[in-house]
Design a protein around this motif. Structure first.
Motif, short mmCIF file in Angstrom:
data_model
loop_
_atom_site.label_atom_id
_atom_site.label_comp_id
_atom_site.label_asym_id
_atom_site.label_seq_id
_atom_site.Cartn_x
_atom_site.Cartn_y
_atom_site.Cartn_z
N LEU A 28 0.82 -1.21 0.00
CA LEU A 28 0.00 0.00 0.00
C LEU A 28 0.85 1.26 0.00
O LEU A 28 0.48 2.27 -0.61
N SER A 29 2.00 1.22 0.64
CA SER A 29 2.87 2.40 0.64
C SER A 29 3.29 2.75 -0.78
O SER A 29 3.27 3.92 -1.19
N GLY A 30 3.66 1.75 -1.55
CA GLY A 30 4.03 1.99 -2.93
C GLY A 30 2.87 2.48 -3.78
O GLY A 30 3.01 3.39 -4.61
N LEU A 31 1.67 1.89 -3.55
CA LEU A 31 0.49 2.30 -4.32
C LEU A 31 0.08 3.72 -4.00
O LEU A 31 -0.31 4.49 -4.89
N VAL A 32 0.14 4.11 -2.73
CA VAL A 32 -0.22 5.48 -2.36
C VAL A 32 0.77 6.48 -2.96
O VAL A 32 0.38 7.57 -3.39
N ASP A 33 2.04 6.10 -3.02
CA ASP A 33 3.01 6.98 -3.68
C ASP A 33 2.70 7.12 -5.17
O ASP A 33 2.88 8.18 -5.76
N GLU A 34 2.22 6.03 -5.78
CA GLU A 34 1.90 6.04 -7.21
C GLU A 34 0.60 6.77 -7.49
O GLU A 34 0.46 7.46 -8.50
N TYR A 35 -0.38 6.62 -6.61
CA TYR A 35 -1.69 7.26 -6.77
C TYR A 35 -1.98 8.11 -5.53
O TYR A 35 -2.84 7.77 -4.70
N PRO A 36 -1.31 9.23 -5.39
CA PRO A 36 -1.38 9.98 -4.12
C PRO A 36 -2.74 10.62 -3.84
O PRO A 36 -3.01 10.97 -2.70
N LEU A 37 -3.59 10.78 -4.85
CA LEU A 37 -4.89 11.42 -4.63
C LEU A 37 -6.03 10.41 -4.51
O LEU A 37 -7.19 10.79 -4.41
N ALA A 85 -0.13 6.25 10.42
CA ALA A 85 -1.50 6.30 9.92
C ALA A 85 -2.01 7.74 9.88
O ALA A 85 -2.60 8.19 8.89
N GLN A 86 -1.76 8.50 10.97
CA GLN A 86 -2.22 9.88 11.01
C GLN A 86 -1.44 10.75 10.03
O GLN A 86 -2.00 11.65 9.39
N ALA A 87 -0.14 10.45 9.88
CA ALA A 87 0.69 11.25 8.97
C ALA A 87 0.20 11.10 7.53
O ALA A 87 0.22 12.06 6.75
N ARG A 88 -0.23 9.90 7.17
CA ARG A 88 -0.74 9.68 5.81
C ARG A 88 -1.98 10.54 5.56
O ARG A 88 -2.18 11.09 4.47
N TYR A 89 -2.84 10.66 6.55
CA TYR A 89 -4.05 11.47 6.39
C TYR A 89 -3.67 12.94 6.18
O TYR A 89 -4.19 13.61 5.27
N HIS A 90 -2.77 13.46 7.02
CA HIS A 90 -2.39 14.87 6.90
C HIS A 90 -1.70 15.15 5.57
O HIS A 90 -1.91 16.21 4.96
N ALA A 91 -0.88 14.19 5.09
CA ALA A 91 -0.21 14.38 3.80
C ALA A 91 -1.23 14.48 2.66
O ALA A 91 -1.11 15.33 1.77
N LEU A 92 -2.25 13.62 2.69
CA LEU A 92 -3.28 13.67 1.65
C LEU A 92 -4.10 14.95 1.75
O LEU A 92 -4.41 15.59 0.73
N ARG A 93 -4.44 15.34 2.97
CA ARG A 93 -5.24 16.55 3.14
C ARG A 93 -4.51 17.77 2.58
O ARG A 93 -5.10 18.60 1.87
N GLU A 94 -3.21 17.88 2.86
CA GLU A 94 -2.44 19.02 2.36
C GLU A 94 -2.36 18.98 0.83
O GLU A 94 -2.48 20.02 0.16
N ARG A 95 -2.19 17.80 0.29
CA ARG A 95 -2.08 17.69 -1.18
C ARG A 95 -3.40 18.05 -1.86
O ARG A 95 -3.42 18.76 -2.87
N SER A 107 -5.71 19.98 -0.71
CA SER A 107 -5.93 21.41 -0.53
C SER A 107 -5.08 22.21 -1.51
O SER A 107 -5.56 23.16 -2.14
N ASP A 108 -3.79 21.82 -1.65
CA ASP A 108 -2.88 22.58 -2.52
C ASP A 108 -3.25 22.42 -4.00
O ASP A 108 -3.22 23.39 -4.76
N GLU A 109 -3.58 21.19 -4.42
CA GLU A 109 -3.77 20.92 -5.85
C GLU A 109 -5.20 21.12 -6.30
O GLU A 109 -5.45 21.51 -7.45
N LEU A 110 -6.18 20.81 -5.45
CA LEU A 110 -7.58 20.84 -5.88
C LEU A 110 -8.44 21.79 -5.07
O LEU A 110 -9.59 22.05 -5.44
#
Length: 964
Positions: A198-207, A228-238, A240-243
């Protein structure tokens, strides 16, 4: 895997088609050659919609976009011809399995194939089969499906349109299957093993939020709470920044559960919906009124996905609140609606309401909106004495109760928009799904409904339904008969279920036995009844038919006599003895009732079973019909055939001069479509071609021979331009049969001559000579000098191709003298051209060029562009042999221009061949090679034997290039 789903496995023998990666065709595991990129793209178009008609326009748009070449249709015809040869070249060894075939079906082509032989279908079947299995089996089945992807979809095909239309969907399907397989792994407690993947897949499909949520859950269960919490914050920031958006509600809910260490996370169970507190803290009712799910439901992936998208859009606050499933009787609207409703029921935590509106019930009156609201209000907890008396009051209370709830409302069998509108919630929380036999366009206009029209099932899904609704495994024991039975049922789910029930009721009866019974069109509808039951295709159609206006009912009955698969307002106007605007209005009314379809703008069609039903009504002499049904049918068919004669004669005159005694130009008994030029004439012939072929066959079968052979003859100018060899041979054989039965002298001469032309041009001069000889003998019997001269010109052409030059020259000279005596300059040109060919091969090139120039002038006078292009190419060929390169280039370039104007692909190819020869004379080898390659592609696409000439030149160039 259960026995009934064993068909999802890869075929062990015969053909296998792969699109989940580079396009590949295998037979018995051996890779088969596929030809050029265009041919591969056409095959891909057909593979993505197996057993369904893919229109010519869609294929052309896929290959060339908005600017196709003038010869696009001819090139596609050629690709189809080569694909047919490829499929037929290797005998299928899969037991009783039928080999894949490509059939011509208006308005395009259909690839008939067991779709389990296509890897994309097997992947979908496995993914669908995984639904509802236990986690271990689900993981195994999904893993098997994922192995079918060999890389990016169609990675070796450059068509951007194909990639946009299908590759993205299949890539999304792979990701969905991957997510489901991971979800099964999480249910099985494999979280520690899944973290790395899953770590590799999330890096490949970050959104992709679901993958991030699965990784968060796997991290949490593995004791990695901070990750687990860090992954949520990373997605939230991305996000927010991109979309400029936040994570969705499901991911936010998961994050909140992580923060409070919700113990349900450890077991992988998110919990189930509880009752929602109502006023005063009491629990309010949660209705669950959905009917039982339909057993044996199959297919409908596209429609289910569309409903899923509507639901997803609604969750984002931007979707429609109303979906309308429309379609003809028996197509499975209710089954689809109920099946989907059960699949998504868990998302509607405040309940599921259902009402059968009885819009087309033969026994009971339609349910009024007021009655439906009484039932809904009671289900929502309103006491009977508290329900308002008037409709407006009930509707207002209903909307108030649903204002803050998430409820799915299923309204089945609606008669019209007025019956539905009072039952619509007023708030965005709920979703309404309506089914109806009518297109409820008013709901689209006034309520923003999303319309989802249902079509019949493709053959693989139809066979699967026969299995699931009848005797499991029966289709595997008789695969060919099962597919034929599915075709006889027209893919109509109601008909398929009745056929399955009949097989189940008689276990000793084979599928082939039922096929034999239903093959006879006179018995088919009766065979799709069940004794002592209301289940009947005819009964379902009756209900729709009885609601028609009398004028619409009359038209519907007469449509049963149409030979082809499609029809226009002009042809129907002729059929019914009315005018095109009236015909168009009545056709549109039948479309709204789903008794007629409109696959393309102003082009209509009818399901095969509805056609038989209409024909039966007409034969029975329904009360609105004046005279007997048989008389009405024959009179209507005569009107239609006469219409085709008039319009075909009008259209052919824009392509080449008409050189026969057939002339309908003064006929004003039928309204012709607007055809004012060559392009419109070709467009009309292209669109009507399958119908014209069918009309010719029907005229012959109904012994209307006086229509059959003239209608064949009127296609000659079109055939000379487009060259559909197989159809050409078929209709001229039919025409010859009719001419012989009438003992019509002109018909026999012209039909035999036409068969000679097609065999000569397609590379069978010996066969052509036989037909030309028959035409010559019939011409002698007529005593008509013009027919005799024509036959001699034709004989000279075939004898020339067979190398019998002296005989060829004698016939051409005799024909030339005859035409000069008759003063027929047009046919004199043909004799001059053929005589020039004999002189050219004999070495007298100066005489040949003189005769060709004279023929050129005569064809210019006649404005026969197709033949003018031929003569110009012949002039260029002689000039090349004489070493006059400048003149050769001028002739071939003008031939190319003329051929492009008239739409003749074969003449264009000949021009490119000659231009390549001229460039070769100038020792400009790169230009010569490019022009020869262009000629080769067109010749090959058209199935022309002249492809060998281009191929030989290219091989010679390659050898010379290697020796440099």
């Amino acid at each position: 895997m259960s026995p009934q789903d064993s068909s999802t496995g890869a075929p062990g023998t015969g053909f296998e088609f792969r699109v989940l990666g580079p396009l590949e065709v295998l037979h018995g595991g051996v890779l088969q050659p596929l030809g050029n990129p265009g041919m591969r793209s056409v095959l891909a178009c057909l593979l993505f919609e197996p057993n369904q008609v893919v229109s010519m326009e869609r294929i052309i748009t896929t290959l060339w976009g908005e600017a196709p070449p003038a010869t696009a249709r001819t090139i596609v015809h050629g690709y189809i011809s080569k694909l047919r040869k490829m499929l037929a070249a290797v005998p299928d060894t899969a037991g009783d399995e039928e080999a894949p075939t490509i059939l011509t079906r208006a308005p395009g082509y259909v690839l008939t194939v067991d779709s389990d032989r296509i890897d994309a279908h097997r992947a979908r079947a496995l993914i669908n089969h995984a639904y509802g299995l236990d986690p271990a089996e689900r993981s195994r089945v999904l893993s098997e499906a994922l192995t079918l992807w060999r890389g990016p979809v169609l990675s070796d095909i450059s068509s951007s349109r194909l990639h946009r239309m299908v590759a993205a969907n299949l890539d999304e399907l792979r990701l969905l299957a991957l997510e489901e397989r991971i979800a099964a792994g999480l249910e099985l407690g494999h979280h520690q093993y899944l973290v790395a993947e899953l770590s590799g897949l999330v890096d490949e499909y970050p959104l992709r939020e679901r993958l991030t949520g699965q990784l968060m859950l796997a991290n949490y269960r593995s004791g990695q709470r901070a990750d687990a919490q860090a992954r949520y914050h990373a997605l939230r920031e991305r996000l927010s920044d991109e979309l400029g958006i936040d994570p969705g509600p499901e991911l936010r809910s998961l994050y909140e559960q992580l923060l409070r260490d919700d113990e349900t996370l450890l077991g992988g169970d998110r919990g189930s919906a509880a009752t929602v507190p109502a006023d005063g803290g009491s629990a309010r009712p949660v209705p669950a009124e959905l009917p039982p799910a339909v057993a044996g439901f199959v297919g409908r992936d596209r429609e289910l996905a569309a409903l899923d998208r509507i639901l997803a859009d609604r969750e984002q606050g931007m979707g429609n609140l109303l979906a309308v499933l429309t379609g003809p009787a028996g197509v499975g609207k209710s089954a689809l609606a109920v099946t989907w409703a059960h699949r998504v029921a868990h998302t509607f935590t405040d309940g599921r309401l259902h009402a059968s509106l009885r819009g087309f019930d033969s026994e009971r009156a339609p349910l009024s909106p007021g009655e439906a609201l009484i039932g809904f209000l009671k289900a929502l907890g309103v006491a009977a004495d508290a329900i308002p008396v008037d409709l407006d009051g009930r509707a207002a209370l209903y909307r108030s109760l649903l204002a803050d709830r998430r409820v799915l409302v299923l309204l089945d069998d609606a008669r019209d928009s007025d019956q539905v509108r009072p039952l619509l919630p007023g708030s965005p929380g709920s979703l309404v799904v309506v089914t109806s036999r009518r297109r409820l366009d008013e709901l689209v206009v006034r309520s923003g409904a999303r319309m989802l029209p249902l079509e019949t099932l493709p053959t693989p899904a139809a066979v699967e339904l026969l299995d699931r609704a009848g005797v499991p495994g029966r289709s595997a024991s008789e695969p060919v008969a099962a597919r034929r039975l599915a075709d006889l049922c027209g893919g109509l789910p109601l008909a398929l279920r009745i056929a399955a029930a009949r097989l189940a009721a008689n276990p000793g009866r084979g599928v082939a036995d039922l096929v034999d019974e239903l093959t006879d069109e006179r018995n088919r509808l009766h065979g799709l009844d069940i004794d002592g039951s209301d289940a009947s295709v005819r009964r379902a159609f009756d209900i729709s038919y009885r609601n028609l206006h009398p004028a619409h009912a009359t038209m519907f009955r007469l449509l049963g006599t149409v030979p082809g698969h499609t029809f226009t307002a002009h042809t129907v106007a002729a059929l019914c003895g009315t005018d095109p605007p009236t015909a168009r209005r009545r056709l549109r009314a039948l479309v709204l009732a789903h008794l007629v379809t409109e696959p393309d703008s102003d082009r209509f069609g009818m399901h095969d079973l509805l056609r038989l039903y209409a024909r039966d009504l007409l034969a029975a002499g329904a009360e609105e019909t004046a005279g007997s049904g048989a008389d009405c049918a024959r009179a209507a068919l005569r009107r239609l055939l006469h219409h085709y004669l008039v319009v075909a004669d009008h259209a052919r005159r824009f392509l080449r001069p008409a050189r026969d005694e057939l002339d309908f130009s003064g006929d004003d008994t039928t309204v012709r479509p607007a055809i004012t030029g060559r392009a419109e004439a070709l467009e009309w012939f292209d669109a009507e071609w399958p119908n014209l072929v069918a009309a010719i066959g029907t005229a012959n079968a109904e012994e209307l021979h006086e229509y059959a052979w003239p209608l064949v003859r009127l296609q000659f100018n079109y055939l000379m331009v487009r060259c559909p060899w197989e159809d050409w041979i078929a209709i001229y054989n039919t025409g010859l049969d009719s001419a012989r039965k009438l003992d019509d002298p002109a018909g026999k001469v012209l039909m035999s001559a036409g068969l000679g032309v097609v065999h000569s041009r397609s590379g069978s001069p010996a066969v052509a000579l036989e037909y030309y000889a028959e035409s010559y003998a019939d011409a002698v019997n007529t005593g008509e000098s013009s027919w005799l001269a024509m036959a001699q010109v034709n004989l000279g052409s075939a004898l020339f191709r067979l190398g019998r030059y002296d005989e060829a020259q004698r016939h051409c000279e005799e024909a030339l003298n005859a035409y000069r005596m008759l003063g027929d300059r047009y046919r004199e040109a043909g004799a001059l051209n053929n005589l020039a060919q004999v002189e050219q091969v004999s070495g007298d090139r100066e005489a040949a060029l003189v005769h060709l120039r004279a023929a050129e002038a005569m064809y210019r006078e006649a404005d026969d562009l197709e033949t003018l292009a031929m003569v110009l190419n012949n002039c260029g060929e002689v000039s090349v042999e004489m070493g006059h390169v400048t003149e050769a280039e001028r002739y071939h370039q003008e031939a190319l221009d003329v051929a492009q104007r008239c739409g003749s692909a074969m003449r264009q190819a000949a021009a490119y061949l000659g231009l390549g020869d001229a460039a070769d004379l100038r020792r400009n080898r790169p230009v010569a090679r490019t022009r020869w390659e262009t000629a080769l592609s067109i010749f090959e696409a058209g199935g022309s034997p002249r492809a060998g000439e281009a191929r030989n030149r290219l091989h010679g160039w390659s050898r010379a290039h290697r020796n440099l």
